[in-house]
Design a protein around this motif. Structure first.
Motif, PDB file in Angstrom:
ATOM      1  N   LEU A 155      41.147  43.055  67.298  1.00 55.87           N
ATOM      2  CA  LEU A 155      40.283  41.901  67.512  1.00 55.87           C
ATOM      3  C   LEU A 155      39.475  42.012  68.809  1.00 55.87           C
ATOM      4  N   GLY A 156      39.888  42.903  69.721  1.00 62.47           N
ATOM      5  CA  GLY A 156      39.277  42.962  71.038  1.00 62.47           C
ATOM      6  C   GLY A 156      37.771  43.159  71.036  1.00 62.47           C
ATOM      7  N   PRO A 157      37.241  44.223  70.422  1.00 62.63           N
ATOM      8  CA  PRO A 157      35.777  44.411  70.439  1.00 62.63           C
ATOM      9  C   PRO A 157      35.021  43.253  69.793  1.00 62.63           C
ATOM     10  N   ARG A 158      35.587  42.672  68.743  1.00 65.23           N
ATOM     11  CA  ARG A 158      34.940  41.524  68.105  1.00 65.23           C
ATOM     12  C   ARG A 158      34.917  40.332  69.057  1.00 65.23           C
ATOM     13  N   ALA A 159      35.965  40.200  69.864  1.00 66.29           N
ATOM     14  CA  ALA A 159      36.013  39.092  70.818  1.00 66.29           C
ATOM     15  C   ALA A 159      34.950  39.247  71.899  1.00 66.29           C
ATOM     16  N   VAL A 160      34.685  40.490  72.337  1.00 69.61           N
ATOM     17  CA  VAL A 160      33.611  40.716  73.312  1.00 69.61           C
ATOM     18  C   VAL A 160      32.265  40.306  72.714  1.00 69.61           C
ATOM     19  N   LEU A 161      32.019  40.695  71.469  1.00 61.93           N
ATOM     20  CA  LEU A 161      30.779  40.299  70.793  1.00 61.93           C
ATOM     21  C   LEU A 161      30.706  38.781  70.669  1.00 61.93           C
ATOM     22  N   ALA A 162      31.806  38.165  70.249  1.00 59.51           N
ATOM     23  CA  ALA A 162      31.817  36.711  70.081  1.00 59.51           C
ATOM     24  C   ALA A 162      31.587  36.002  71.407  1.00 59.51           C
ATOM     25  N   GLY A 163      32.232  36.476  72.473  1.00 58.42           N
ATOM     26  CA  GLY A 163      32.032  35.865  73.781  1.00 58.42           C
ATOM     27  C   GLY A 163      30.604  35.999  74.267  1.00 58.42           C
ATOM     28  N   THR A 164      29.969  37.140  73.987  1.00 64.44           N
ATOM     29  CA  THR A 164      28.572  37.347  74.370  1.00 64.44           C
ATOM     30  C   THR A 164      27.656  36.400  73.610  1.00 64.44           C
ATOM     31  N   LEU A 165      27.869  36.270  72.312  1.00 64.31           N
ATOM     32  CA  LEU A 165      27.052  35.346  71.516  1.00 64.31           C
ATOM     33  C   LEU A 165      27.238  33.904  71.991  1.00 64.31           C
ATOM     34  N   ALA A 166      28.471  33.554  72.377  1.00 60.30           N
ATOM     35  CA  ALA A 166      28.740  32.191  72.829  1.00 60.30           C
ATOM     36  C   ALA A 166      28.011  31.879  74.130  1.00 60.30           C
ATOM     37  N   THR A 167      28.032  32.804  75.102  1.00 65.08           N
ATOM     38  CA  THR A 167      27.335  32.525  76.361  1.00 65.08           C
ATOM     39  C   THR A 167      25.816  32.523  76.162  1.00 65.08           C
ATOM     40  N   LEU A 168      25.324  33.336  75.237  1.00 66.93           N
ATOM     41  CA  LEU A 168      23.901  33.263  74.911  1.00 66.93           C
ATOM     42  C   LEU A 168      23.546  31.905  74.306  1.00 66.93           C
ATOM     43  N   MET A 169      24.431  31.378  73.468  1.00 63.46           N
ATOM     44  CA  MET A 169      24.223  30.020  72.937  1.00 63.46           C
ATOM     45  C   MET A 169      24.148  29.009  74.058  1.00 63.46           C
ATOM     46  N   THR A 170      25.040  29.154  75.050  1.00 62.85           N
ATOM     47  CA  THR A 170      25.032  28.241  76.192  1.00 62.85           C
ATOM     48  C   THR A 170      23.717  28.357  76.955  1.00 62.85           C
ATOM     49  N   GLY A 171      23.205  29.584  77.109  1.00 66.51           N
ATOM     50  CA  GLY A 171      21.894  29.747  77.728  1.00 66.51           C
ATOM     51  C   GLY A 171      20.798  29.056  76.942  1.00 66.51           C
ATOM     52  N   ALA A 172      20.879  29.150  75.595  1.00 65.15           N
ATOM     53  CA  ALA A 172      19.878  28.493  74.762  1.00 65.15           C
ATOM     54  C   ALA A 172      19.937  26.977  74.910  1.00 65.15           C
ATOM     55  N   VAL A 173      21.149  26.436  74.979  1.00 64.01           N
ATOM     56  CA  VAL A 173      21.297  24.989  75.171  1.00 64.01           C
ATOM     57  C   VAL A 173      20.753  24.569  76.531  1.00 64.01           C
ATOM     58  N   ALA A 174      21.023  25.382  77.551  1.00 65.99           N
ATOM     59  CA  ALA A 174      20.479  25.074  78.877  1.00 65.99           C
ATOM     60  C   ALA A 174      18.961  25.082  78.864  1.00 65.99           C
ATOM     61  N   SER A 175      18.360  25.977  78.064  1.00 70.28           N
ATOM     62  CA  SER A 175      16.895  26.031  78.003  1.00 70.28           C
ATOM     63  C   SER A 175      16.318  24.770  77.366  1.00 70.28           C
ATOM     64  N   LEU A 176      17.077  24.133  76.471  1.00 77.51           N
ATOM     65  CA  LEU A 176      16.605  22.905  75.841  1.00 77.51           C
ATOM     66  C   LEU A 176      16.532  21.760  76.849  1.00 77.51           C
TER      67      LEU A 176
END
Length: 422
Positions: A399-420
């Motif tokens: 699950l480790g590599p998938r978790a890195v991908l998931a964590g990256t997508l999640a922080t990018l989502m947070t960046g997108a929300v901040a941009s709103l």
């Protein structure tokens, strides 16, 4: 600005779609999970960043940025005493280049020791358990997670990604695959309280109220991480829930205040050594890669890993609200955070000229790179989790590599929300 808002929403949709394309289970798209997750993140972000009273309360954290200076000065007093001029004391020679006297390992990183010790003391005094318990209750009610998973997820915002699962040690071996992945993802999509002050110190003068921004980013990333985790590894309705008889207030590992101080210092030392060792190895490896890439002919500047990562991440950071003219620079920051770690990315962000990143872009990237999703942190997490659940070592590793991908997508989502809301 209206288009920027639409682009931020488009970015959220694309990030969720990317998570779905690598999902383990190709059943019906989890519409309800996505709607609840997005609504929770937007509502939380709107509360923290959009409600005037709450914004005023967060602005009050700007006063706590003075605490950063006080903690840094107090830590420097200790490092000067132990390490002399290497720790910030007066050098016994004439200095011709003041910048060369800064030694990261002896002058910046030791604040991790102080914060770890203070966190342990606050835990013993039951300040942190009350705060974590309240957030866990909100996570459970808002996202519909089990009590154990909610507790570990909420704890990740304040303590380390290794320490948080300790709160649910009795049930960690019985967690479903989806719940285990969710805890891993939240751990990699947030940052611990022990390093928040360190990162805020780097960002002083780069963004307004850096302490409040980093804390807000870590909190907002929690629902995003839960959403992405559930999309990538959906919960199995047939799996037994590992309830729930776990209480943050009941997990009291310290015999007294002095015991907490000593134990917290020991934990901080391990963290500091891990950070320093990973920085040495990762920076060396990147430099080695750059030497090899430099042998490849390319127009303009020499080819480097940072340039390649900047090109790779440029479309994604554009989708979360960065102007295209700044996307390669912002993409490099995202790439450095993912390939190396967020500490180096925050340092690079602080040193990026104003001509390359606008004030708004700096704020968005502060949120987007605020997470532990990188190979070095993954190794630390795997070591901690396999120690708690050795029988599930193979599953945790898979699950480790998938978790890195998931964590990256999640922080990018947070960046997108901040941009709103920027």
């Amino acid at each position: 600005m209206a288009f920027d808002g639409i682009r931020g929403l488009l970015g959220i949709a694309v990030l969720i779609a990317l998570a779905w394309t690598v999902s383990e289970r190709r059943t019906a798209f989890p519409v309800r999970t996505v709607l609840i997750g997005v609504a929770s993140q937007l509502a939380l972000a709107g509360l923290l960043l959009g409600v005037p009273a709450v914004r005023a309360a967060l602005a009050a954290l700007a006063a706590l940025n003075g605490v950063i200076t006080a903690l840094s000065r107090a830590t420097e007093a200790g490092t000067r005493f132990v390490f002399g001029y290497l720790g910030g004391g007066p050098p016994p020679f004439e200095v011709t280049d003041p910048g060369a006297t800064f030694v990261l390992a002896f002058q910046a990183l030791p604040i991790v020791l102080v914060m770890s010790a203070l966190s342990a003391v606050l835990w013993h005094w039951r300040v942190l358990p009350v705060v974590i318990g309240g957030l866990a209750w909100a996570v459970r009610r808002g996202l519909g997670l089990s009590g154990a998973v909610s507790l570990a997820s909420a704890a990740n915002v304040f303590v380390g990604m290794v320490e948080a699962p300790l709160l649910i040690r009795p049930v960690i071996a019985r967690l479903s695959r989806a719940d285990l992945f969710l805890i891993m993802t939240v751990g990699l999509a947030t940052v611990a309280g022990t390093v928040i002050v360190l990162y805020a110190g780097f960002l002083q003068g780069t963004v307004e109220n850096p302490l409040g921004q980093i804390l807000t980013a870590s909190v907002i990333s929690l629902p995003a991480a839960a959403l992405i985790a559930r999309v990538m590894v959906p919960a199995d309705p047939a799996a037994a829930a590992a309830e729930d008889a776990v209480d943050a207030d009941a997990a009291q590992p310290y015999a007294g205040t002095f015991d907490a101080l000593v134990a917290g210092t020991e934990q901080g030392l391990r963290l500091l050594l891990n950070i320093a060792a990973m920085l040495v190895v990762l920076v060396a490896l990147v430099d080695l890669v750059n030497i090899l890439l430099g042998q490849i002919p390319s127009p303009g500047d020499p080819l480097t890993l940072q340039r390649l990562l900047g090109w790779a991440f440029a479309p994604l950071v554009w989708l979360i609200g960065i102007p295209w003219g700044e996307a390669v620079t912002a993409g490099q920051l995202m790439g450095i955070k993912t390939a190396l770690n967020e500490l180096i990315a925050f340092q690079q962000l602080a040193g990026t000229p104003n001509a390359e990143l606008s004030e708004r872009s700096r704020l968005i990237m502060t949120y987007a790179i605020c997470g532990f999703a990188n190979p070095g942190s993954l190794g630390i997490m795997i070591a901690g989790l396999t120690g708690l659940a050795p029988d599930r070592r193979a599953e945790i590793l898979s699950l480790g590599p998938r978790a890195v991908l998931a964590g990256t997508l999640a922080t990018l989502m947070t960046g997108a929300v901040a941009s709103l809301l920027a």
